[in-house]
Structure formats: C-alpha cells, structure tokens
Design a protein around this motif. Structure first.
Motif, PDB file in Angstrom:
ATOM      1  N   SER A  45      14.699  45.153  35.786  1.00  0.00           N
ATOM      2  CA  SER A  45      15.890  44.127  35.679  1.00  0.00           C
ATOM      3  C   SER A  45      15.385  42.832  35.908  1.00  0.00           C
ATOM      4  CB  SER A  45      17.045  44.392  36.665  1.00  0.00           C
ATOM      5  OG  SER A  45      16.599  44.551  37.962  1.00  0.00           O
ATOM      6  N   HIS A  46      14.782  42.527  37.129  1.00  0.00           N
ATOM      7  CA  HIS A  46      14.228  41.132  37.453  1.00  0.00           C
ATOM      8  C   HIS A  46      12.735  40.783  37.337  1.00  0.00           C
ATOM      9  CE1 HIS A  46      18.248  40.920  38.567  1.00  0.00           C
ATOM     10  NE2 HIS A  46      18.313  40.043  39.438  1.00  0.00           N
ATOM     11  N   GLY A  47      11.859  41.869  36.772  1.00  0.00           N
ATOM     12  CA  GLY A  47      10.462  41.769  36.598  1.00  0.00           C
ATOM     13  C   GLY A  47       9.622  41.375  38.128  1.00  0.00           C
ATOM     14  N   LEU A  48      10.318  41.909  39.150  1.00  0.00           N
ATOM     15  CA  LEU A  48       9.720  41.896  40.443  1.00  0.00           C
ATOM     16  C   LEU A  48       8.665  43.373  40.683  1.00  0.00           C
ATOM     17  CD1 LEU A  48      12.564  41.139  42.649  1.00  0.00           C
ATOM     18  CD2 LEU A  48      10.954  39.539  41.816  1.00  0.00           C
ATOM     19  N   PRO A  49       7.761  42.573  41.336  1.00  0.00           N
ATOM     20  CA  PRO A  49       6.475  43.690  41.690  1.00  0.00           C
ATOM     21  C   PRO A  49       7.027  44.656  42.556  1.00  0.00           C
ATOM     22  CG  PRO A  49       5.720  41.486  42.292  1.00  0.00           C
ATOM     23  CD  PRO A  49       7.031  41.421  41.632  1.00  0.00           C
ATOM     24  N   LEU A  50       6.395  45.943  42.569  1.00  0.00           N
ATOM     25  CA  LEU A  50       6.733  46.785  43.538  1.00  0.00           C
ATOM     26  C   LEU A  50       6.723  46.318  45.122  1.00  0.00           C
ATOM     27  CD1 LEU A  50       7.562  50.055  44.209  1.00  0.00           C
ATOM     28  CD2 LEU A  50       5.030  50.205  43.992  1.00  0.00           C
ATOM     29  N   GLU A  51       5.474  45.694  45.329  1.00  0.00           N
ATOM     30  CA  GLU A  51       5.234  45.422  46.786  1.00  0.00           C
ATOM     31  C   GLU A  51       6.195  44.380  47.318  1.00  0.00           C
ATOM     32  OE1 GLU A  51       2.073  42.994  44.294  1.00  0.00           O
ATOM     33  OE2 GLU A  51       3.011  45.172  44.444  1.00  0.00           O
ATOM     34  N   VAL A  52       6.772  43.568  46.589  1.00  0.00           N
ATOM     35  CA  VAL A  52       7.976  42.795  46.951  1.00  0.00           C
ATOM     36  C   VAL A  52       9.256  43.477  47.245  1.00  0.00           C
ATOM     37  CG1 VAL A  52       9.344  40.555  46.227  1.00  0.00           C
ATOM     38  CG2 VAL A  52       6.971  40.455  45.715  1.00  0.00           C
TER      39      VAL A  52
END
Length: 220
Positions: A45-52
């Motif tokens: 959905s938002h293109g955020l990396p897993l660690e964030v």
C-alpha cells in the motif's frame, strides 16, 4: 461489546487513527497485519520497508504479521491470513477506510469468507474532521508518496498540519488522499511509546509516483 482485533496496518495516518479509535472504544489489539510485495521487502500500500513497519509495531507493543502476494493471488493470501487470525481467536479486523464503497465491499466479502467481524472507525466521517482530530491528538504524519498526476512532488516530506490541510484543499486536492493522491507515514503519536526513529533517503521515481526512501536512523 469488547472484541479482540487485528489492525489492517498501512503505516499511514488513516490506519493509525482508526487503530486509536478502536482502542478508545475498548477493543483489544492483538496484531498488525500488512500485505507486502511478493519479495517481502516493501508494503503493497505505502511502499514502506519491513524494518520501518516493524519499528512502528514494536512501539505499539504488537507483532507485525506480514502477508506476501502479487496482485493475482492477493485476495487468496489475504483470506488465508484472516482465517488464521480467526482460528487463533481474534474476533475482528479494523480498517482505516473513510468512504470508498468498493473497498468496503471487498473487505466485507473477504471477512465473511473467514467468519471475521469488521470495524471501520472512520467510515463516513467528514474528511476535515478526521484530519483535525489527527493533528489535535498529536499524531505526526509525513507525506512520503505522491501521485504526480494529481499532487506536486514538492509536498514530499511535508508534515500534516492545519496549514498543510488548508494548502491541499485550496489546490482542490483531497487532504485525506483517499483516492491514492498521496500516502503518509506515521512517525509519532499517542499509539506509540516513543517516536519511530526514521530518516529520509533518496527521492525515487516509479512510473508517475514519487517516493521518499524511508529508513531507520540506525541503518547505514
């Protein structure tokens, strides 16, 4: 009636506020659930990396459950995870939709398949009211993705304030971004025990989207 729930978590403002309201209503959070790309590196959905997203979940005291799928098998994977939640005793899914009827219908359909109750705490609320509550309650949301066919990339990195809301509305842009005009990342607020330590990297171009790289400060 109090229910246990998982939060359909995007990492952005609407899911954060929906989660906040569900908790204030007395419901009990058990997990966050996010669908990722097939390779498992960034959220769909938002293109955020897993660690964030894991850092957000950690500061909410919850596990982050990740589903991985292409669009072709997205629904099957989603229902599969809902079924696992239901089998583990979770009663309800909470979603941050505001007024997109098509997505509401889809959520109701997949939830019924998994025998899962649904809660949309923001549903049909005036969009301005939602945004003012976000600001008033102390959430810090940063615009990290824009659709450049509708929103100028100069808005990347902007924090949600009343001034930003007014500016977006004066340009005829839906300040909630409900149609995908832009996406946000929540980095602070009453749902976290401490702020999420993020930093922004390069500005990426993907088709007609512009995205800020979102990283944890501890990363090299």
């Amino acid at each position: 009636m109090q229910k246990s729930f998982f939060m359909s978590w995007s990492g952005g403002k609407d899911s954060a506020l929906a989660y906040y309201r569900a908790v204030l209503e007395g419901h009990v959070p058990v997990a966050l659930f996010t669908m990722f790309e097939k390779d498992g590196y960034k959220s769909r959905s938002h293109g955020l990396p897993l660690e964030v997203m894991e850092a957000q979940a950690e500061r909410m005291g919850l596990p982050l459950v990740v589903g991985k799928a292409d669009w072709a098998d997205y629904e099957e994977a989603f229902i599969g995870q809902l079924t696992k939640f239901r089998e583990s005793g979770i009663e309800m899914g909470v979603y941050g939709d505001i007024d997109l009827e098509d997505h509401l219908a889809w959520v109701q359909k997949v939830s019924a398949t998994a025998d899962m109750d649904v809660n949309h705490p923001l549903w049909q609320e005036p969009r301005r009211t939602i945004l003012e509550e976000l600001v008033n309650e102390g959430f810090k949301a940063i615009i990290t993705v824009v659709d450049t066919t509708r929103v100028d990339e100069r808005f990347l990195g902007r924090e949600f304030t009343r001034e930003l809301i007014d500016e977006l509305e004066s340009l005829g842009i839906d300040a909630c971004g409900e149609e995908g005009e832009f996406h946000t990342t929540i980095v602070d607020g009453p749902i976290f025990v401490e702020p999420v330590p993020i930093r922004f990297g390069e500005k990426l171009a993907i088709d007609h989207y512009r995205m800020l790289e979102v990283k944890l400060q501890s990363e090299e």
